[in-house]
Design a protein around this motif. Structure first.
Motif, PDB file in Angstrom:
ATOM      1  N   ALA A  94     -32.660  -2.530  48.203  1.00 36.06           N
ATOM      2  CA  ALA A  94     -33.829  -2.259  49.046  1.00 36.06           C
ATOM      3  C   ALA A  94     -35.109  -2.768  48.387  1.00 36.06           C
ATOM      4  CB  ALA A  94     -33.932  -0.761  49.329  1.00 36.06           C
ATOM      5  N   ILE A  95     -35.203  -2.658  47.069  1.00 40.95           N
ATOM      6  CA  ILE A  95     -36.374  -3.162  46.360  1.00 40.95           C
ATOM      7  C   ILE A  95     -36.434  -4.682  46.466  1.00 40.95           C
ATOM      8  CG2 ILE A  95     -37.417  -3.459  44.075  1.00 40.95           C
ATOM      9  CD1 ILE A  95     -36.270  -0.635  43.406  1.00 40.95           C
ATOM     10  N   ALA A  96     -35.285  -5.343  46.283  1.00 41.51           N
ATOM     11  CA  ALA A  96     -35.240  -6.804  46.401  1.00 41.51           C
ATOM     12  C   ALA A  96     -35.699  -7.248  47.783  1.00 41.51           C
ATOM     13  CB  ALA A  96     -33.820  -7.305  46.123  1.00 41.51           C
ATOM     14  N   GLU A  97     -35.244  -6.543  48.804  1.00 40.68           N
ATOM     15  CA  GLU A  97     -35.654  -6.869  50.169  1.00 40.68           C
ATOM     16  C   GLU A  97     -37.151  -6.638  50.360  1.00 40.68           C
ATOM     17  OE1 GLU A  97     -35.071  -5.178  54.688  1.00 40.68           O
ATOM     18  OE2 GLU A  97     -33.354  -5.041  53.332  1.00 40.68           O
ATOM     19  N   GLY A  98     -37.640  -5.514  49.870  1.00 41.91           N
ATOM     20  CA  GLY A  98     -39.054  -5.200  50.028  1.00 41.91           C
ATOM     21  C   GLY A  98     -39.952  -6.209  49.343  1.00 41.91           C
TER      22      GLY A  98
ATOM     23  N   LEU B 216     -33.999 -12.657  55.689  1.00 39.41           N
ATOM     24  CA  LEU B 216     -35.306 -13.246  55.376  1.00 39.41           C
ATOM     25  C   LEU B 216     -35.109 -14.720  55.013  1.00 39.41           C
ATOM     26  CD1 LEU B 216     -36.605 -10.336  53.100  1.00 39.41           C
ATOM     27  CD2 LEU B 216     -37.307 -10.789  55.458  1.00 39.41           C
ATOM     28  N   PRO B 217     -34.876 -15.551  56.001  1.00 34.04           N
ATOM     29  CA  PRO B 217     -34.548 -16.958  55.734  1.00 34.04           C
ATOM     30  C   PRO B 217     -35.661 -17.755  55.060  1.00 34.04           C
ATOM     31  CG  PRO B 217     -34.897 -16.588  58.091  1.00 34.04           C
ATOM     32  CD  PRO B 217     -34.848 -15.248  57.452  1.00 34.04           C
ATOM     33  N   LYS B 218     -36.883 -17.289  55.146  1.00 32.62           N
ATOM     34  CA  LYS B 218     -37.992 -18.026  54.537  1.00 32.62           C
ATOM     35  C   LYS B 218     -38.247 -17.603  53.087  1.00 32.62           C
ATOM     36  CE  LYS B 218     -40.450 -18.897  58.887  1.00 32.62           C
ATOM     37  NZ  LYS B 218     -41.727 -18.730  59.623  1.00 32.62           N
TER      38      LYS B 218
ATOM     39  N   VAL C  15     -37.882   4.690  48.850  1.00 37.42           N
ATOM     40  CA  VAL C  15     -38.081   4.483  47.415  1.00 37.42           C
ATOM     41  C   VAL C  15     -38.658   3.091  47.168  1.00 37.42           C
ATOM     42  CG1 VAL C  15     -36.956   4.351  45.169  1.00 37.42           C
ATOM     43  CG2 VAL C  15     -36.210   6.073  46.830  1.00 37.42           C
ATOM     44  N   ALA C  16     -38.083   2.093  47.830  1.00 38.70           N
ATOM     45  CA  ALA C  16     -38.531   0.708  47.645  1.00 38.70           C
ATOM     46  C   ALA C  16     -39.993   0.531  48.025  1.00 38.70           C
ATOM     47  CB  ALA C  16     -37.651  -0.232  48.465  1.00 38.70           C
ATOM     48  N   ASN C  17     -40.460   1.243  49.038  1.00 38.81           N
ATOM     49  CA  ASN C  17     -41.854   1.117  49.470  1.00 38.81           C
ATOM     50  C   ASN C  17     -42.822   1.421  48.327  1.00 38.81           C
ATOM     51  OD1 ASN C  17     -41.122   0.430  52.074  1.00 38.81           O
ATOM     52  ND2 ASN C  17     -41.323   2.503  52.872  1.00 38.81           N
ATOM     53  N   LEU C  18     -42.516   2.462  47.565  1.00 39.73           N
ATOM     54  CA  LEU C  18     -43.384   2.816  46.440  1.00 39.73           C
ATOM     55  C   LEU C  18     -43.304   1.747  45.354  1.00 39.73           C
ATOM     56  CD1 LEU C  18     -45.296   4.711  44.991  1.00 39.73           C
ATOM     57  CD2 LEU C  18     -43.313   6.036  44.208  1.00 39.73           C
ATOM     58  N   VAL C  19     -42.114   1.246  45.097  1.00 38.69           N
ATOM     59  CA  VAL C  19     -41.946   0.223  44.066  1.00 38.69           C
ATOM     60  C   VAL C  19     -42.716  -1.045  44.431  1.00 38.69           C
ATOM     61  CG1 VAL C  19     -40.286  -1.209  42.828  1.00 38.69           C
ATOM     62  CG2 VAL C  19     -39.697   1.150  43.396  1.00 38.69           C
TER      63      VAL C  19
END
Length: 264
Positions: free
Chosen positions: A22-26, A55-57, A233-237
């Motif tokens: 999720a962090i990688a995606e964010g 996220l192809p770009k 969690v990822a949002n905060l990171v």
């Protein structure tokens, strides 16, 4: 607030699933080029395919390496030699009585949960300081503060991360590099979510009922009254890794749903 990490490169350890994924995606959504990491080719290739389709770009690359070993760390550094953002996420935990944990288990857990972040920080941070910008985040746990009696070894490693992060923040103070810890609480990650589902199946109850059972028994101080999502969690990171968080360093930020009963 518009978080834009375009032009930044992020390394997220242990990022093929759960909170790391999720962090990688964010970070990718915010424009960063992201290096994901896992121990097997299957997990890394699957995560890469999913992220690239989503996220192809965004530029995603993968490194297969076991960061519980110096050799695995060297492999990561060889394939991803530099980074503007480092998220020390890789780690694991288990429920086991203190009296049943052998020496080797303590050492193995420390190698994965603690030494992985030490090695990565030692490699990536010097170049961050030379450039005058960088973000380092250690993914700790509320267990670092509220020690669970059946996960003392895990909690010890998570408390160690807090000490390392604070100490490293002191070392790089005034350089434009920030170092912080993020402390999730019960989260629908691969480990916790899998445990809840297995518990639900064993008892013939729903997963939500299993989660509520866990919270009432093990985390009765929760204010959220549910497991957090990995995205929460990822949002905060992602924020901590942003330009907007430039004055936030040397601190521990909780996304624990209010489990830890303290005002500081």
């Amino acid at each position: 607030m518009n978080i834009d990490l375009t032009g930044r490169t992020a390394v997220v350890t242990g990022s093929t699933a759960g909170i790391g994924r999720a962090i990688a995606e964010g970070l990718g959504r915010a424009g960063a080029a992201v290096v994901i990491n896992g121990r097997t080719e299957k997990r890394v290739s699957t995560a890469l395919r999913e992220l690239r389709e989503l996220l192809p770009k965004t530029e995603f690359t993968g490194v297969i390496a076991d960061l519980a070993t110096p050799e695995g760390a060297a492999e990561l550094f060889a394939q991803a030699p530099d980074a503007d953002i480092l998220v020390n996420n890789v780690g694991t935990g288990r429920w086991k009585s203190f009296f049943e944990i052998e020496d080797r288990e303590w050492i193995d857990l420390f190698e994965l949960n603690v030494m992985s972040g030490i090695r990565a920080s030692r490699h990536y941070v010097p170049n961050m300081t030379k450039r005058g910008w960088g973000r380092v985040v250690f993914i700790s746990s509320e267990s670092a503060l509220a020690i669970p009696k059946d996960m003392i070894d895990y909690a010890t490693t998570k408390t160690a991360q807090l000490a390392i992060a604070r100490g490293l923040a002191e070392v790089v103070g005034g350089t434009g590099v920030t170092v912080n810890s993020v402390l999730p609480g019960p989260t629908n990650s691969e480990i916790m979510g899998g445990w809840a589902q297995a518990n639900a199946d064993a008892q013939g109850i729903t997963r939500e009922e299993a989660e509520q059972q866990f919270l009432k028994t093990n985390r009765p101080t929760t204010l959220l009254n549910r497991f957090a999502t990995t995205e929460e969690v990822a949002n905060l990171v992602v924020y901590v890794c942003s330009e907007q968080a430039s004055a936030t360093t040397g601190t521990s930020l909780r996304v624990d749903g209010g489990v830890v009963r303290t005002i500081a």
